[in-house]
Write an enzyme that holds these catalytic residues in place. Structure first.
Site, PDB file in Angstrom:
ATOM      1  CB  CYS A  24      -1.333   0.210   1.404  1.00 46.99           C
ATOM      2  SG  CYS A  24      -0.313   0.088   2.753  1.00 46.99           S
ATOM      3  CG  HIS A  80      -4.597   0.376   4.505  1.00 48.03           C
ATOM      4  ND1 HIS A  80      -3.757   0.056   3.444  1.00 48.03           N
ATOM      5  CD2 HIS A  80      -6.075   1.330   3.914  1.00 48.03           C
ATOM      6  CE1 HIS A  80      -4.749   0.544   2.574  1.00 48.03           C
ATOM      7  NE2 HIS A  80      -5.677   0.702   2.292  1.00 48.03           N
ATOM      8  CG  ASP A  98      -7.701   3.002   1.111  1.00 52.51           C
ATOM      9  OD1 ASP A  98      -7.022   1.890   0.301  1.00 52.51           O
ATOM     10  OD2 ASP A  98      -8.586   2.738   1.749  1.00 52.51           O
TER      11      ASP A  98
END
Length: 224
Positions: A24, A80, A98
């Protein structure tokens, strides 16, 4: 569930962005670059903020994640990373980008917080989340990863890496991801004052705050 879809989202094709599962931080790095070069964000990324979400125990719950096998989309991540974009056009909502979310891409910040963060959901202390907020121009200059965190003790990949090469910082650093995603209680800001705001715009690692203070810092950043 109802969410409002940002006007500009109709112009955004998520397939145009790099996305490698479990990477991520790299996904957000290239997402910021893409937003800058495509004209969706300021060319320098001054309207973008990179947010690392984690805690000391490396277990934070987020909902509506594509990796989930549950109906509510909850995943217990070790950390994250998302991108928040400040919008200046009238009543246009601030946005969350996202690539791992099943919500609209991008999502209005208020909808994303209520659906993914769920601040009203009472969490046990070991699951409480902390936010490291970094101004995107600084992140794009300073971030580096050689992906060592994705190898096991035998040197095998725990998740297939991206096809492109590792990210090297402008100063030549080859790996500092651990500095961004590690949480130390001594580094946590306890108020949303001028010192914390200044740190976002001047410090390599931005500012680290608990959930309540982090949301207040973001609210101020998006209002100036």
């Amino acid at each position: 569930m109802t969410t409002s879809t940002p006007e500009r989202s109709s112009l955004v094709d998520i397939s145009e962005f790099y996305h490698t599962p479990f990477y991520c931080e790299e996904n957000v790095y290239f997402l910021c670059k893409k937003l800058c070069t495509s004209g969706i964000a300021d060319a320098r990324g001054s309207d973008l903020f990179v947010v690392f979400i984690s805690n000391e125990k490396k277990q934070i719950p987020l909902w509506h994640q594509k990796a989930s096998k549950r109906a509510d989309g909850v995943v217990l991540w070790d950390y994250h990373v998302i991108c928040i974009q400040k919008r200046r056009e009238g009543d246009t909502p601030h946005l969350v980008w996202d690539l791992d979310s099943s919500l609209p891409f991008p999502s209005p910040l208020t909808s994303y917080v209520s659906e993914t963060i769920r601040p009203s959901f009472e969490l046990f202390s070991e699951y409480r989340r902390f936010f490291r907020i970094v101004h995107a121009p600084i992140f794009l200059q300073c971030f580096a990863s050689d992906r060592r965190h994705m190898k096991d003790s035998a040197g095998n990949w725990t998740a297939e890496p991206p096809a492109y090469g590792p990210i090297i910082a402008e100063d030549g650093a080859v790996h500092n991801l651990n500095e961004y995603n590690e949480i130390c209680a001594a580094d946590v800001m306890t108020n949303a004052g001028s010192d914390s705001i200044n740190a976002v715009f001047t410090q390599k690692l931005g500012v680290l705050a608990n959930e309540g203070v982090g949301q207040r810092i973001l609210k101020f950043l998006l209002s100036i």
